[in-house]
Scaffold this motif. Structure first.
Motif, PDB file in Angstrom:
ATOM      1  N   MET A 252       0.834  -1.206   0.000  1.00 49.52           N
ATOM      2  CA  MET A 252       0.000   0.000   0.000  1.00 49.52           C
ATOM      3  C   MET A 252       0.870   1.258   0.000  1.00 49.52           C
ATOM      4  N   PRO A 253       1.685   1.451  -1.047  1.00 50.01           N
ATOM      5  CA  PRO A 253       2.600   2.608  -1.048  1.00 50.01           C
ATOM      6  C   PRO A 253       1.865   3.950  -0.996  1.00 50.01           C
ATOM      7  N   ASP A 254       0.690   4.007  -1.624  1.00 50.04           N
ATOM      8  CA  ASP A 254      -0.062   5.273  -1.609  1.00 50.04           C
ATOM      9  C   ASP A 254      -0.489   5.631  -0.193  1.00 50.04           C
ATOM     10  N   LEU A 255      -0.930   4.603   0.516  1.00 49.84           N
ATOM     11  CA  LEU A 255      -1.369   4.822   1.899  1.00 49.84           C
ATOM     12  C   LEU A 255      -0.180   5.270   2.756  1.00 49.84           C
ATOM     13  N   VAL A 256       0.954   4.594   2.567  1.00 50.71           N
ATOM     14  CA  VAL A 256       2.153   4.934   3.343  1.00 50.71           C
ATOM     15  C   VAL A 256       2.551   6.381   3.074  1.00 50.71           C
ATOM     16  N   GLN A 257       2.530   6.740   1.774  1.00 52.69           N
ATOM     17  CA  GLN A 257       2.916   8.101   1.402  1.00 52.69           C
ATOM     18  C   GLN A 257       1.933   9.125   1.986  1.00 52.69           C
ATOM     19  N   GLY A 258       0.646   8.805   1.882  1.00 49.85           N
ATOM     20  CA  GLY A 258      -0.393   9.692   2.424  1.00 49.85           C
ATOM     21  C   GLY A 258      -0.199   9.909   3.912  1.00 49.85           C
ATOM     22  N   ILE A 259       0.078   8.815   4.602  1.00 53.62           N
ATOM     23  CA  ILE A 259       0.284   8.905   6.052  1.00 53.62           C
ATOM     24  C   ILE A 259       1.517   9.750   6.353  1.00 53.62           C
ATOM     25  N   GLU A 260       2.583   9.526   5.595  1.00 58.99           N
ATOM     26  CA  GLU A 260       3.818  10.278   5.858  1.00 58.99           C
ATOM     27  C   GLU A 260       3.616  11.772   5.641  1.00 58.99           C
ATOM     28  N   ILE A 261       2.891  12.111   4.578  1.00 53.60           N
ATOM     29  CA  ILE A 261       2.644  13.543   4.293  1.00 53.60           C
ATOM     30  C   ILE A 261       1.791  14.145   5.408  1.00 53.60           C
ATOM     31  N   ASP A 262       0.736  13.425   5.775  1.00 53.07           N
ATOM     32  CA  ASP A 262      -0.144  13.927   6.827  1.00 53.07           C
ATOM     33  C   ASP A 262       0.597  14.024   8.158  1.00 53.07           C
ATOM     34  N   ASN A 263       1.478  13.050   8.351  1.00 52.97           N
ATOM     35  CA  ASN A 263       2.238  13.005   9.597  1.00 52.97           C
ATOM     36  C   ASN A 263       3.124  14.240   9.760  1.00 52.97           C
ATOM     37  N   VAL A 264       3.647  14.726   8.652  1.00 57.77           N
ATOM     38  CA  VAL A 264       4.499  15.926   8.709  1.00 57.77           C
ATOM     39  C   VAL A 264       3.681  17.105   9.239  1.00 57.77           C
ATOM     40  N   SER A 265       2.449  17.256   8.711  1.00 54.30           N
ATOM     41  CA  SER A 265       1.626  18.378   9.173  1.00 54.30           C
ATOM     42  C   SER A 265       1.295  18.210  10.656  1.00 54.30           C
ATOM     43  N   GLY A 266       1.071  16.959  11.059  1.00 54.97           N
ATOM     44  CA  GLY A 266       0.794  16.689  12.477  1.00 54.97           C
ATOM     45  C   GLY A 266       1.969  17.075  13.347  1.00 54.97           C
ATOM     46  N   ARG A 267       3.163  16.760  12.878  1.00 54.71           N
ATOM     47  CA  ARG A 267       4.357  17.082  13.657  1.00 54.71           C
ATOM     48  C   ARG A 267       4.556  18.600  13.735  1.00 54.71           C
ATOM     49  N   ILE A 268       4.252  19.279  12.621  1.00 54.16           N
ATOM     50  CA  ILE A 268       4.389  20.747  12.631  1.00 54.16           C
ATOM     51  C   ILE A 268       3.444  21.341  13.676  1.00 54.16           C
ATOM     52  N   MET A 269       2.213  20.849  13.679  1.00 52.70           N
ATOM     53  CA  MET A 269       1.233  21.327  14.666  1.00 52.70           C
ATOM     54  C   MET A 269       1.736  21.080  16.089  1.00 52.70           C
ATOM     55  N   LEU A 270       2.309  19.897  16.242  1.00 61.33           N
ATOM     56  CA  LEU A 270       2.818  19.512  17.555  1.00 61.33           C
ATOM     57  C   LEU A 270       3.930  20.457  18.001  1.00 61.33           C
ATOM     58  N   TRP A 271       4.825  20.784  17.081  1.00 61.10           N
ATOM     59  CA  TRP A 271       5.935  21.672  17.429  1.00 61.10           C
ATOM     60  C   TRP A 271       5.453  23.106  17.675  1.00 61.10           C
ATOM     61  N   ILE A 272       4.369  23.498  16.965  1.00 62.57           N
ATOM     62  CA  ILE A 272       3.790  24.826  17.254  1.00 62.57           C
ATOM     63  C   ILE A 272       3.270  24.832  18.697  1.00 62.57           C
ATOM     64  N   LEU A 273       2.591  23.746  19.041  1.00 66.12           N
ATOM     65  CA  LEU A 273       2.061  23.623  20.405  1.00 66.12           C
ATOM     66  C   LEU A 273       3.203  23.643  21.424  1.00 66.12           C
ATOM     67  N   TYR A 274       4.247  22.882  21.130  1.00 63.32           N
ATOM     68  CA  TYR A 274       5.397  22.852  22.037  1.00 63.32           C
ATOM     69  C   TYR A 274       6.026  24.247  22.157  1.00 63.32           C
ATOM     70  N   SER A 275       6.070  24.969  21.035  1.00 65.79           N
ATOM     71  CA  SER A 275       6.687  26.299  21.076  1.00 65.79           C
ATOM     72  C   SER A 275       5.900  27.237  21.982  1.00 65.79           C
ATOM     73  N   VAL A 276       4.567  27.180  21.855  1.00 65.62           N
ATOM     74  CA  VAL A 276       3.715  28.048  22.694  1.00 65.62           C
ATOM     75  C   VAL A 276       3.986  27.741  24.167  1.00 65.62           C
ATOM     76  N   ILE A 277       3.965  26.452  24.473  1.00 62.80           N
ATOM     77  CA  ILE A 277       4.202  26.053  25.859  1.00 62.80           C
ATOM     78  C   ILE A 277       5.639  26.402  26.264  1.00 62.80           C
ATOM     79  N   GLY A 278       6.550  26.240  25.321  1.00 58.98           N
ATOM     80  CA  GLY A 278       7.964  26.530  25.592  1.00 58.98           C
ATOM     81  C   GLY A 278       8.164  27.983  25.990  1.00 58.98           C
ATOM     82  N   PHE A 279       7.481  28.896  25.286  1.00 57.43           N
ATOM     83  CA  PHE A 279       7.613  30.310  25.635  1.00 57.43           C
ATOM     84  C   PHE A 279       7.060  30.571  27.036  1.00 57.43           C
ATOM     85  N   GLY A 280       5.956  29.880  27.356  1.00 54.72           N
ATOM     86  CA  GLY A 280       5.378  30.005  28.701  1.00 54.72           C
ATOM     87  C   GLY A 280       6.378  29.560  29.755  1.00 54.72           C
TER      88      GLY A 280
END
Lengths: 406, 233
Positions: A252-280
């Motif tokens: 299922m290479p398409d699924l793997v690729q889809g997950i990886e792309i989506d995962n990047v956006s998830g990680r970015i969101m996570l790091w934004i969240l960490y940054s907000v908390i980090g500044f606090g």
């Protein structure tokens, strides 16, 4: 005593420490919840794709995956199947014959995927019996079919009607037959629901003129993490010149690729969240450092080495981070367990819109251990990085100036 | 045997447009076991002199020797270790660590000196006993009066068996009774442990207890008098 000193220092200014710990707790809770939902969706997608159709591993004739024709089928080797089933972690090996036909009823015709299955083994992989919404499940020697609900709706057929199928068999032979519909099955994945027809393996072998041959053997394994090892073991047991062994990532290479792309956006969101908390957290650490300049000056005056003071400060931060992380995990765990067992299913138009993309409409939650220790590491890492500020201040501190300025 | 020796010590602050000469050619020799008061009006350089003698600050010019060690140009890192092994500080505002008990505060310096637990325990309790506050050993400093806190601070300063105890206005925040008690204790420690005390003060009661009084004015020693304490123990 340094540990005691660090611990007591945390509770010196209870309100400040509680705010810091609460912000870490909230960050871990939010990050765990968000990440669990994302990973849960991936797991569900993989489970849907692997568990409803492909299996986690497939064995085929070499070249079948690139050119899925009945001509690339392989010999049905019962010894091989038993050997594969004896490998640790393999639950069941499911033999299949798959090909495309035109399925027709009255004036309606639709291209359909015919799956010749061993009903018992297939049920072990796809829980097909549970998806039956009308009629009865197949038996090994039946000469009837199960039709997916979407296809049945399109063709306007029901249990007891006869389905005409016409296609191409082995080496250009004609594949044609008329089969009574024994049952209707419903799948959450729209692609599968709109085109699949199941029939007993022997009947499919007869229809496509591939007696004693299979297009694939799909494997059910105990844990998805075992896939790589099992693929290696099977590869060492078979002639890889003749057979190809593929794990779910290859299937299922398409699924793997889809997950990886989506995962990047998830990680970015996570790091934004960490940054907000980090500044606090950084704000708190700055306040804490400023408040304690006089004390640092005194400590140095009486002979405390900078490194010990820095160590105590890092210890304080690590302790606060630990409490916050553990509290965050402690609070998020009951929620995640509940939603893992009771996913939030969407209904109505929203669900239909999502299902149109071939995705099951719901929010699913993962309980992967990595979910929690990754949060712990991230917050720890952040606390230690932020700890460089007071470490830097202490490194440059002059006791007399510190005491005078304070 | 001199414990402190300064030669022509000058300290100039250049933080404003006009340089401030806090000390101007101070020459001092303080012998072991002395009980010395440095007196003078505010801004005369008492605290600056103590800071330089304690290795908290560097002189702009001149030479400082404490316990036969030249600390004039010693690096900050080495000075921390020097202070730990040779100097005991008593501050005006006590400056105890609020989250530690009184006994732990006294032990703390010995912990930094890497003394074993038993030695720390015994010495801390002995000193608190001598200060008359052994019963407060497990309380926090905030539970004590100012005078009692300053006695803990003196115990802390003595704990490491320093060559010199430097006290900056040790009685400034104390009432008369607490001042009298503290002075008695300091004088006793000076006599019994042969501890060298150098303290800055405005307080006449403290000056009366001193065996030597050095007067500073505008960063210059204007008098240095060896005297007999008016209220000897």
């Amino acid at each position: 005593m340094y540990i005691i000193l660090a611990w007591r220092n945390i509770w010196r200014n209870k309100r400040r420490s509680i705010i810091t710990i609460a912000s870490i707790t909230f960050a871990v809770f939010l990050a765990s919840f968000m990440r669990s939902m994302q990973l849960g969706s991936y797991e569900r997608m993989i489970e849907n794709a692997a568990g409803f159709y492909t299996g986690y591993i497939q064995v085929h004739q070499n070249g079948y995956w690139n050119e899925k024709t009945i001509d690339n089928s392989m010999v049905q080797d019962q010894v091989l199947i038993e050997k594969i089933e004896s490998i640790k972690g393999v639950n069941v090996a499911v033999p299949r014959v798959e090909s495309f036909v035109l399925a027709s009823f009255g004036i309606k015709t639709k291209g359909s995927l015919v799956m010749g299955i061993d009903p018992n083994k297939e049920n072990a992989l796809t829980r097909l019996k549970n998806k039956l919404v009308d009629g009865e499940f197949l038996k090994t020697n039946d000469k009837s079919v199960l039709v997916a609900e979407g296809l049945a709706e399109y063709l306007k057929v029901g249990v007891g009607d006869s389905l005409v199928m016409i296609g191409q068999g082995y080496h250009g032979s004609n594949a044609a037959g008329i089969y009574p519909i024994k049952g209707i099955v419903k799948f959450p994945v729209p692609d599968q629901n709109n085109q699949t027809v199941y029939m007993p393996l022997k009947e499919a072998q007869w229809l496509f003129d591939v007696d004693g041959r299979l297009t694939s053997i799909a494997l059910v394994v105990d844990k998805v993490q075992m896939v790589d090892r099992i693929v290696t073991e099977i590869s060492s047991e078979v002639d890889t010149e003749k057979l190809e062994i593929m794990g779910w990532r290859d299937l299922m290479p398409d699924l793997v690729q889809g997950i990886e792309i989506d995962n990047v956006s998830g990680r970015i969101m996570l790091w934004i969240l960490y940054s907000v908390i980090g500044f606090g957290m950084f704000g708190t650490f700055m306040m804490m450092t400023a408040e304690r300049m006089y004390e640092f000056g005194v400590m140095m005056s009486v002979g405390m080495k900078r490194i010990i003071m820095q160590w105590i400060i890092v210890l304080e931060m690590a302790m606060m981070a630990t409490i916050g992380v553990l509290a965050g995990i402690g609070i998020s765990l009951p929620f995640l367990i509940y939603y893992h067992n009771n996913p939030i299913m969407l209904t109505g138009e929203a669900a239909a819109a999502i299902e149109n993309f071939g995705i099951e409409a719901g929010y699913f939650f993962s309980l992967q251990a990595s979910l929690f220790y990754n949060q712990a590491w991230a917050i720890f890492f952040m606390a230690i990085v932020l700890g460089f500020y007071p470490i830097y201040v202490i490194q440059r501190l002059k006791p007399v100036e510190a005491m005078r300025e304070a | 045997m001199s414990v402190i020796k300064t030669e022509n010590v000058t300290k100039t602050y250049n933080q404003t447009k006009v340089p401030v000469h806090a000390l101007n050619g101070v020459n001092l020799t303080i012998e072991k076991g002395e009980f010395t008061a440095i007196v003078g009006p505010s801004g005369c350089g008492k605290t600056t002199l103590l800071n330089i003698l304690g290795g908290l600050d560097h002189p702009t010019e001149g030479r400082v020797e404490v316990a036969d060690i030249n600390i004039t140009d010693m690096s900050d890192g080495k000075l921390i270790d020097f202070r730990l092994q040779n100097i005991g500080f008593v501050f005006q505002a006590y400056n105890l660590i609020p989250v530690l008990t009184n006994k732990e505060n006294v032990e703390f310096i010995m912990l930094l000196q890497k003394k074993d637990k038993k030695t720390r325990d015994d010495r801390a309790m002995d000193l608190l006993n001598q200060m008359g506050i052994a019963d407060k050993a497990d309380q926090r400093p905030s539970e004590l009066s100012g005078g009692q806190q300053q006695r803990v601070a003196v115990a802390r300063a003595l704990a490491s068996k320093p060559k010199v105890i430097l006290a900056d206005e040790p009685t400034a925040n104390l009432d008369s009774k607490s001042t009298a008690t503290l002075l008695d204790i300091m004088a006793r420690m000076n006599a019994e442990e042969n501890a060298t005390f150098v303290f800055s003060t405005h307080d006449q009661r403290v000056i009366d207890k001193a065996k030597r009084v050095i007067t500073l004015e505008d960063g210059v020693v204007i008098s240095d008098v060896v005297c007999t304490p008016k209220n000897p123990n």
